[in-house]
Design a protein around this motif. Structure first.
Motif, short mmCIF file in Angstrom:
data_model
loop_
_atom_site.label_atom_id
_atom_site.label_comp_id
_atom_site.label_asym_id
_atom_site.label_seq_id
_atom_site.Cartn_x
_atom_site.Cartn_y
_atom_site.Cartn_z
N GLY A 125 0.71 -1.26 0.00
CA GLY A 125 0.00 0.00 0.00
C GLY A 125 0.73 1.31 0.00
O GLY A 125 0.09 2.34 -0.11
N ILE A 126 2.05 1.36 0.11
CA ILE A 126 2.75 2.64 0.15
C ILE A 126 3.24 2.98 -1.25
O ILE A 126 3.85 2.14 -1.92
CB ILE A 126 3.95 2.60 1.12
CG1 ILE A 126 3.47 2.26 2.53
CG2 ILE A 126 4.70 3.94 1.11
CD1 ILE A 126 2.56 3.30 3.13
N ALA A 127 2.99 4.22 -1.69
CA ALA A 127 3.40 4.64 -3.03
C ALA A 127 3.54 6.15 -3.08
O ALA A 127 3.04 6.89 -2.22
CB ALA A 127 2.39 4.17 -4.07
N LEU A 128 4.23 6.62 -4.11
CA LEU A 128 4.23 8.03 -4.50
C LEU A 128 3.24 8.16 -5.66
O LEU A 128 3.32 7.39 -6.62
CB LEU A 128 5.62 8.47 -4.97
CG LEU A 128 6.82 8.20 -4.06
CD1 LEU A 128 8.11 8.58 -4.79
CD2 LEU A 128 6.71 8.99 -2.77
N HIS A 129 2.32 9.12 -5.59
CA HIS A 129 1.39 9.31 -6.70
C HIS A 129 0.75 10.68 -6.59
O HIS A 129 0.83 11.35 -5.54
CB HIS A 129 0.32 8.21 -6.72
CG HIS A 129 -0.60 8.21 -5.52
ND1 HIS A 129 -1.64 9.09 -5.36
CD2 HIS A 129 -0.62 7.41 -4.42
CE1 HIS A 129 -2.27 8.84 -4.23
NE2 HIS A 129 -1.66 7.82 -3.63
N HIS A 140 -3.73 8.12 3.65
CA HIS A 140 -3.76 6.92 4.47
C HIS A 140 -2.42 6.19 4.42
O HIS A 140 -2.36 4.98 4.63
CB HIS A 140 -4.89 5.99 4.03
CG HIS A 140 -6.24 6.41 4.52
ND1 HIS A 140 -6.92 7.49 4.01
CD2 HIS A 140 -7.05 5.90 5.50
CE1 HIS A 140 -8.06 7.63 4.63
NE2 HIS A 140 -8.18 6.67 5.54
N GLY A 141 -1.35 6.91 4.14
CA GLY A 141 0.00 6.34 4.17
C GLY A 141 0.83 6.64 2.96
O GLY A 141 2.06 6.67 3.03
N CYS A 142 0.19 6.85 1.80
CA CYS A 142 0.94 7.20 0.60
C CYS A 142 1.48 8.62 0.69
O CYS A 142 1.11 9.40 1.56
CB CYS A 142 0.04 7.08 -0.64
SG CYS A 142 -0.18 5.39 -1.20
N VAL A 143 2.36 8.95 -0.24
CA VAL A 143 2.89 10.31 -0.37
C VAL A 143 2.27 10.92 -1.62
O VAL A 143 2.59 10.52 -2.74
CB VAL A 143 4.42 10.33 -0.46
CG1 VAL A 143 4.93 11.76 -0.63
CG2 VAL A 143 5.03 9.69 0.79
N ARG A 144 1.35 11.86 -1.43
CA ARG A 144 0.67 12.51 -2.54
C ARG A 144 1.53 13.64 -3.10
O ARG A 144 2.17 14.38 -2.33
CB ARG A 144 -0.67 13.08 -2.09
CG ARG A 144 -1.66 12.08 -1.53
CD ARG A 144 -2.92 12.83 -1.16
NE ARG A 144 -3.86 12.03 -0.38
CZ ARG A 144 -4.90 12.56 0.27
NH1 ARG A 144 -5.08 13.88 0.24
NH2 ARG A 144 -5.71 11.78 0.95
#
Length: 326
Positions: A125-129, A140-144
């Motif tokens: 579930g962790i991503a840059l987007h 909720h944890g990602c880096v927007r």
């Protein structure tokens, strides 16, 4: 590869990355501006690839600044505002690599929510987007990221690009090992290393199935071992010999030869903002002769070498993740 931590990555599952359909609202597109970094407003970013047109890319996410810093060969070429995980869903700190790229990704769990220009960091579930940037941690944890910035970032990352998520920012330093990796300098070694690395130059976008795999090394003082991973699987391990002091939470990215000093040049970054920036000294660590030969066989420009004082627990890996969490 994950180290034991109070966070259970198996329990994150899909909860970590959703930003909902509302991510399309707000300052999504973003704006390229000419400002001091601390003056950037939500959705604003700087982008100057001409400062360093070639070399290895690494990304540092500074959670307290809510900034993403992009470096190429140790030179900062871009900075963007971002939005990380909100309280209760904090973005974990540590060392990650890009595991998957998808320009038109959509969430398989949360109502098909769009997550454009996705650089995946974990399979749970962790991503840059691209996403909504309200000016504070809200995901909720990602880096927007701003949409336009995420498009440009997508063009310069590749599978295996290191992403360091830190509590506070850490500017890269330069470190040069006087010989090759973990080996004493010997006459003629530099030329042999050049001949070895020449056919392994990293392509612009190194896919997991390409001929030359992405190599990562992890040295754990707790285990007194060094492990080598190709792509996402451990392929070798050997003894760690060091000076007995804590290694500290550092990551090194191999740039290639430094002709002036006749050694290997590395970009050094401290990935735990709670630890003071240390003098980066690769000569503190070593291994035996046999394992040095194994390392040389797997090495290439762009590989990463992670230092940690935490234990290594392969059973805590989720799928094909490569993670050292602090």
């Amino acid at each position: 590869m994950a180290a034991k931590t109070r966070l259970s990555r198996r329990n994150f599952s899909a909860l970590l990355c959703v930003s909902g359909l509302s991510m399309l609202a707000g300052p999504l597109a973003g704006q390229h501006v000419y400002k001091e970094i601390n003056a950037l407003q939500p959705g604003e970013y700087t982008w100057h690839p001409e400062r360093q047109p070639e070399g290895s890319v690494s990304i540092v996410v500074s959670l307290d600044e809510q900034r993403v810093h992009v470096y190429r060969n140790g030179v900062r070429i871009a900075v963007s505002t971002c939005s990380s995980g909100k309280p209760g869903h904090e973005t974990p700190t540590g060392v990650f690599v890009v595991l998957q790229k998808d320009r038109n990704h959509r969430s398989s769990t949360y109502n098909n929510a769009p997550m454009p220009n996705m650089n995946r960091l974990t399979w749970d579930g962790i991503a840059l987007h691209a996403g909504n940037l309200p000016g504070y941690p809200a995901s909720h944890g990602c880096v927007r990221l701003p949409l336009k910035f995420s498009e440009r970032l997508f063009e310069v990352t590749h599978l295996g690009t290191p992403v360091i998520i830190a509590a506070s920012g850490s500017s890269p330093a330069s470190a040069v090992h006087p010989g090759f990796i973990l080996g004493d300098y010997s006459e003629g070694e530099f030329e042999r290393v050049l001949a070895t690395l020449e056919p392994r130059k990293r392509p612009s976008d190194w896919a997991l199935d390409d001929a030359y795999p992405i190599t990562s090394m992890i040295a754990s003082s707790h285990e007194e071992r060094i492990i080598i991973l190709e792509n996402d699987r451990q392929v070798a391990e050997g003894p760690l010999i060091w000076d007995g002091r804590p290694l500290g939470p550092h990551v090194y990215v191999l740039h290639g030869p430094d002709d002036g000093l006749r050694g290997m040049q590395w970009q050094a970054i401290t990935y735990d903002g709670t630890v003071a920036q240390a003098d980066h000294d690769l000569t503190r660590v070593g291994t035996d002769h046999a394992f040095r030969q194994v390392i040389a066989h797997h090495s290439h420009p762009g590989m990463i070498f992670v230092f940690t004082d935490l234990p290594l627990h392969p059973e805590n890996r989720s799928g094909r993740d490569f993670v050292i969490m602090s």
